[in-house]
Design an enzyme around this catalytic site. Structure first.
Site, PDB file in Angstrom:
ATOM      1  N   CYS A  56       0.636  -1.226   0.082  1.00 53.23           N
ATOM      2  CA  CYS A  56      -0.109   0.135   0.089  1.00 53.23           C
ATOM      3  C   CYS A  56       0.949   1.312  -0.058  1.00 53.23           C
ATOM      4  O   CYS A  56       0.638   2.282  -0.590  1.00 53.23           O
ATOM      5  CB  CYS A  56      -1.021   0.053   1.438  1.00 53.23           C
ATOM      6  N   ARG A 139      -8.003  -4.492  -3.307  1.00 57.37           N
ATOM      7  CA  ARG A 139      -7.269  -3.166  -4.085  1.00 57.37           C
ATOM      8  C   ARG A 139      -8.351  -3.084  -5.264  1.00 57.37           C
ATOM      9  O   ARG A 139      -8.066  -3.581  -6.277  1.00 57.37           O
ATOM     10  CB  ARG A 139      -5.769  -3.478  -4.666  1.00 57.37           C
TER      11      ARG A 139
HETATM   12  C1  BEZ Z   1       0.574  -4.781   2.061  1.00 60.21           C
HETATM   13  O1  BEZ Z   1       1.786  -4.639   1.908  1.00 60.21           O
HETATM   14  O2  BEZ Z   1       0.171  -3.627   1.397  1.00 60.21           O
HETATM   15  C2  BEZ Z   1      -0.106  -5.472   2.219  1.00 60.21           C
HETATM   16  C3  BEZ Z   1       0.205  -6.983   1.996  1.00 60.21           C
HETATM   17  C4  BEZ Z   1      -0.771  -8.251   2.188  1.00 60.21           C
HETATM   18  C5  BEZ Z   1      -1.875  -7.694   2.691  1.00 60.21           C
HETATM   19  C6  BEZ Z   1      -2.367  -6.443   3.149  1.00 60.21           C
HETATM   20  C7  BEZ Z   1      -1.645  -5.587   2.830  1.00 60.21           C
END
Ligand code: BEZ
Length: 239
Positions: A56, A139
Site C-alpha cells: 500500500c 485493491r
Molecule cells: C501490503 O503490503 O500492503 C499488504 C500485503 C498483504 C496484505 C495486506 C497488505
C-alpha cells in the site's frame, strides 16, 4: 453467523454503467460529499487493505507522484481503507518523512484518504471480498465519469500492487472513446489506430468492404482509422 442479507451487502458491488453510490465521509482533506463534490470531473476512487503496510505504501507514493498527471486529464484521486483518520494521518506523515521507493522520496499525499472504520463505503462499493479478507478492503479501482457514472472497475488481491500505467492508459482511452466516438483496441495508447463502430446494417457492411482513404478494414466488422496522438492529447490533457 452473518445472514444472507448481510453477506450480500458485503459482496454486492456496483457495476459498469451504474450511478456511483453516494456517501459522505471524513478524509485526510476534510469531509467529502461523494460523488457530488466531483461533478464535472473524472474520479478514481480506490481502496487499499491497510495503512502502514508495504505494498500500500508503494502504491500511495506512486499515486501521489502521479497526481498532477491525473489532474491534467481532469481526474481527481480519492483513496480509502478500513482505518481511522489518525492512523491515516500518521501513515501519510511517515511516508513523507521516511520512505523512499523507486527514486521517490519526500512524497506528500495531497489527495483525500477516506476513513472507513465502519466499512460503510467499502461495503457499498464491494471492496470487502470475504474470500480474500473479511476485515481489509481488496485493491479496488473505480473510474467514475464527470456525470457520476461508473465506467470501469479493476480489482486486485491484497498481495498484488497495481499497475499505474494501465490505470492512466484506461482513463485516457475512455476519455478518447467519449470525445471521438471510437473504441480502442488491445494495448492501445494515444497515436495508435482506433476502432470505428461496427457496421449496424448490411448496407454499411457492404460499404466497409469498399476501400476508402479514411478506414482500413480487415473485414466488414473490423475497421480501424488513424487518430493523431497530438489530436487526442490536445482534446484530453490540460496544459
Ligand atoms: C501490503 O503490503 O500492503 C499488504 C500485503 C498483504 C496484505 C495486506 C497488505
Amino acid at each position: 453467523m452473518e445472514t444472507i442479507q448481510e453477506q450480500e451487502k458485503i459482496i454486492g458491488m456496483p457495476r459498469i454503467g451504474d450511478n456511483a453510490p453516494a456517501f459522505n465521509a471524513i478524509t485526510t482533506q476534510g469531509e467529502i460529499n461523494f460523488p457530488e463534490d466531483y461533478s464535472g470531473e473524472w474520479v478514481i476512487l480506490f481502496s487499499h487493505p491497510a495503512d502502514f503496510t508495504p505494498v500500500c505504501t508503494s502504491e500511495f507514493m506512486t499515486f501521489a507522484h502521479l497526481e498532477d498527471k491525473f489532474a491534467k486529464a481532469n481526474c481527481k484521486l480519492v483513496g480509502l481503507s478500513i482505518d481511522g483518520l489518525y492512523s491515516h494521518i500518521a501513515w501519510l506523515r511517515t511516508i513523507k518523512e521516511k520512505i523512499k521507493f523507486k527514486g521517490m522520496k519526500d512524497i506528500e499525499v495531497k489527495f483525500p484518504l477516506i476513513e472507513d472504520i465502519s466499512m460503510e463505503v467499502a461495503k457499498k462499493y464491494g471492496m470487502i471480498q470475504p474470500g480474500e479478507s473479511k476485515t481489509q478492503a481488496v485493491r479496488a479501482v473505480f473510474f467514475i465519469d464527470p456525470k457520476g457514472i461508473i465506467r470501469a472497475l479493476i480489482y486486485y488481491p491484497l498481495s498484488l500492487g497495481r499497475n499505474f500505467d494501465e490505470i492512466y492508459r484506461a482513463l485516457i482511452a475512455m476519455q478518447a472513446a467519449d470525445k471521438f466516438a471510437i473504441a480502442t483496441p488491445a494495448d492501445w495508447y494515444p497515436g495508435d489506430d482506433v476502432i470505428v463502430s461496427p457496421a449496424g446494417s448490411c448496407g454499411v457492411a457492404e460499404e466497409r468492404m469498399t476501400a476508402t482513404d479514411e478506414l482500413e478494414c480487415e473485414d466488414w466488422f473490423f475497421c480501424t482509422k488513424k487518430l493523431d496522438k497530438e489530436e487526442v492529447l490536445k482534446a484530453i490533457i490540460k496544459t
